[in-house]
Design a protein around this motif. Structure first.
Motif, PDB file in Angstrom:
ATOM      1  N   GLY A 251       0.676  -1.093  -0.050  1.00  0.00           N
ATOM      2  CA  GLY A 251      -0.112  -0.002   0.024  1.00  0.00           C
ATOM      3  C   GLY A 251       1.009   1.101  -0.228  1.00  0.00           C
ATOM      4  N   GLY A 253       0.588   5.810   0.526  1.00  0.00           N
ATOM      5  CA  GLY A 253      -0.212   6.999   0.680  1.00  0.00           C
ATOM      6  C   GLY A 253       0.703   8.229   1.147  1.00  0.00           C
ATOM      7  N   ARG A 285      -3.705   9.287   4.498  1.00  0.00           N
ATOM      8  CA  ARG A 285      -4.310   7.737   4.161  1.00  0.00           C
ATOM      9  C   ARG A 285      -3.578   6.872   3.631  1.00  0.00           C
ATOM     10  N   LYS A 287      -3.631   3.801   0.774  1.00  0.00           N
ATOM     11  CA  LYS A 287      -4.335   3.114  -0.181  1.00  0.00           C
ATOM     12  C   LYS A 287      -4.051   1.630  -0.422  1.00  0.00           C
ATOM     13  N   TYR A 288      -4.908   0.662  -0.155  1.00  0.00           N
ATOM     14  CA  TYR A 288      -4.686  -0.847  -0.242  1.00  0.00           C
ATOM     15  C   TYR A 288      -5.271  -1.429  -1.383  1.00  0.00           C
ATOM     16  N   THR A 342     -10.351  -1.439  -4.139  1.00  0.00           N
ATOM     17  CA  THR A 342      -9.524  -0.806  -3.530  1.00  0.00           C
ATOM     18  C   THR A 342      -9.995  -0.130  -2.263  1.00  0.00           C
ATOM     19  N   TYR A 343      -9.030   0.141  -1.351  1.00  0.00           N
ATOM     20  CA  TYR A 343      -9.788   0.903  -0.218  1.00  0.00           C
ATOM     21  C   TYR A 343      -8.683   1.673   0.650  1.00  0.00           C
ATOM     22  N   SER A 344      -8.876   2.789   1.473  1.00  0.00           N
ATOM     23  CA  SER A 344      -7.996   3.581   2.063  1.00  0.00           C
ATOM     24  C   SER A 344      -8.123   3.605   3.569  1.00  0.00           C
ATOM     25  N   SER A 346      -7.122   5.354   7.130  1.00  0.00           N
ATOM     26  CA  SER A 346      -6.807   6.570   7.651  1.00  0.00           C
ATOM     27  C   SER A 346      -5.753   6.355   8.753  1.00  0.00           C
ATOM     28  N   ASN A 382      -9.589   1.196  10.316  1.00  0.00           N
ATOM     29  CA  ASN A 382      -8.818   2.019  10.633  1.00  0.00           C
ATOM     30  C   ASN A 382      -8.011   1.930  11.972  1.00  0.00           C
TER      31      ASN A 382
END
Length: 457
Positions: A251, A253, A285, A287-288, A342-344, A346, A382
């Motif tokens: 990931g 960011g 964040r 991102k993965y 994908t998702y981020s 925090s 998170n």
């Protein structure tokens, strides 16, 4: 559900490798490059023209159930102790935080009116939020002939278990921006680049049902149950990882930190009488790419006249829960609302307020307030800190420093610690004195080596 246990134990024991970082030492005027972690403006007009960090470790584990005692702190992290106290039949909702940091080589230097710093560190954070202790006990124990069964679950909480691992590389710049008589204002900024190692989470929402003992099947089962269960993964497997996995970045960011410091320097003094700071930390964040083979959310609907036997998950790692639950479509219906590729994640953002009063010569007292800006309720993957207040009386000389951090936070309540700085070496704990009395809900320590070139007086 039985295989949730290794994941939870990992989350509570990773710190063997706070939640204020570097308690006590972080308030020192001789913290050098480490001052940037509390507030990037701290390095402006530093005591040092340059400073280098060789290595440092800061580790913290805290919870609202288990108490640690210094004399037996090793056994306090045993599997049986954690299971009985964190997730025992008589425990309430469990909350916990693990925060482990390895400070990699870093340095700071001055160029005219500016001070610059490059810092890097590897970080692991794990959270347990509102996990029902009785539920965890029932689904991870042998229920045969259990006198407490049937056991009714009626939870409207959003139970969360999460773990994040990443490495960050930071560039900081700070300088004095206002000088009006005895009033000085300094400002600083940090730009962060993060490489994610892995992310994993478990969520259980609005679980209502009954655990019964089926004597004929010699097994425990869920019946008349509704709710939602989900897992989310990217990167390494937290149940089966090796040291080499920590260098595989999956990931990426960016983030930032901002800070300002006001100093009141009366008369012709080159030192302050009062210093007040404010900072925003860990904003950003990572991102993965979601691992769709391991990630999935299911709506639970087990009718009152049917049973889902918990032994179905015996020996199944949490990474394989999605595959296993898919075998029971009559009870677990996939919810595809969160199945994007994908998702981020925090960062655990914080607002920090800091005041430092110079009593006389090398004696100071510091007060620091920390407020969490992140939450796990909407996004279980998170990470978050817990809010709190720390007051630190200290002796802060050029060669030697002694710090007495006294803190209160919403997770582990009151803690008293001690830390030292002797030449280039610093070490300490934010809870060692409380642990001596056997009443600490946290165990933490830090140690490191740094050196620098002091400015001429």
């Amino acid at each position: 559900m039985k295989r949730i246990v290794p994941f939870l134990f990992l989350a509570c024991t990773t710190a063997a490798v706070q939640a204020q970082d570097l308690p006590g030492f972080r308030s020192s005027n001789y913290a050098g490059v480490y001052g940037v972690y509390g507030n990037p403006a701290n390095i402006a007009d530093s005591r040092y023209n340059w400073d280098v960090s060789i290595f440092g470790i800061n580790a913290h584990v805290g919870n609202n159930q288990v108490k640690y005692k210094l004399s037996n702190i090793g056994s306090a992290f045993g599997e049986d102790t954690l299971k009985s106290q964190l997730f025992g039949a008589n425990s309430g909702n469990t909350r916990a935080l693990v925060n482990a940091q390895v400070y990699l080589p870093s340095f700071m230097f001055k160029v005219k009116q500016f001070t610059f710093a490059f810092t890097s560190r590897a970080r692991v954070m794990a959270n347990i939020s509102d996990l029902n202790g009785k539920l965890a006990d029932k689904v991870t124990s042998d229920f045969t002939n259990d006198p407490d069964l049937p056991y009714t679950i009626a939870s409207d909480d959003k139970m969360r278990v999460s773990m994040n691992g990443w490495v960050e590389y930071n560039l900081s710049a700070a300088r004095e921006i206002i000088h009006l008589g005895p009033h000085y204002v300094k400002g600083g900024v940090t730009v962060k680049y993060m490489t994610g190692v892995g992310n994993g989470s478990l969520q259980i929402d609005n679980l209502h049902g009954t655990i019964i003992a089926d004597e004929a099947a010699r097994d425990a089962a869920l019946t008349n149950t509704t709710g939602k269960i989900g897992t989310n993964f990217a990167g390494i497997s937290f149940n089966d990882f090796e040291a080499g996995d920590l260098t595989r970045f999956v990931g990426h960011g960016i983030g930032f930190e901002l800070g300002a410091v006001y100093e009141y320097r009366p008369g012709d003094s080159k030192d302050y009488k009062l210093r007040v700071g404010v900072s925003l930390s860990d904003i950003g964040r990572i991102k993965y790419e979601r691992d769709v083979q391991r990630s999935g959310t299911f709506n639970i609907n087990i009718p009152a006249n049917q049973n889902f036997y918990l032994s179905s998950l015996d020996g199944v790692s949490i990474d394989n829960y999605k595959t296993e639950l898919n075998k029971y479509p009559q009870y677990f219906t996939p919810d595809g609302n969160n199945e994007s590729s994908t998702y981020s994640v925090s960062l655990p953002g914080r607002l920090q307020l800091d005041a430092d009063y110079h009593i006389k010569r090398h004696f100071f007292v510091n007060a620091n307030g920390q407020f969490s800006l992140a939450t796990l309720k909407k996004k279980a993957f998170n990470s978050q800190y817990f809010g709190g207040l720390t007051v630190t009386p200290r002796y802060d000389g050029r060669i030697f420093g002694f710090f007495l951090p006294l803190s209160y936070n919403t997770l582990t309540k009151f803690n008293a610690g001690a830390s030292f700085r002797v030449g280039p070496v610093f070490l300490g704990s934010g809870s060692v004195l409380t642990a001596l009395a056997g009443s600490a809900h946290q165990a933490d320590f830090f140690i490191g080596v740094r050196f620098g070139g002091l400015q001429r007086k």
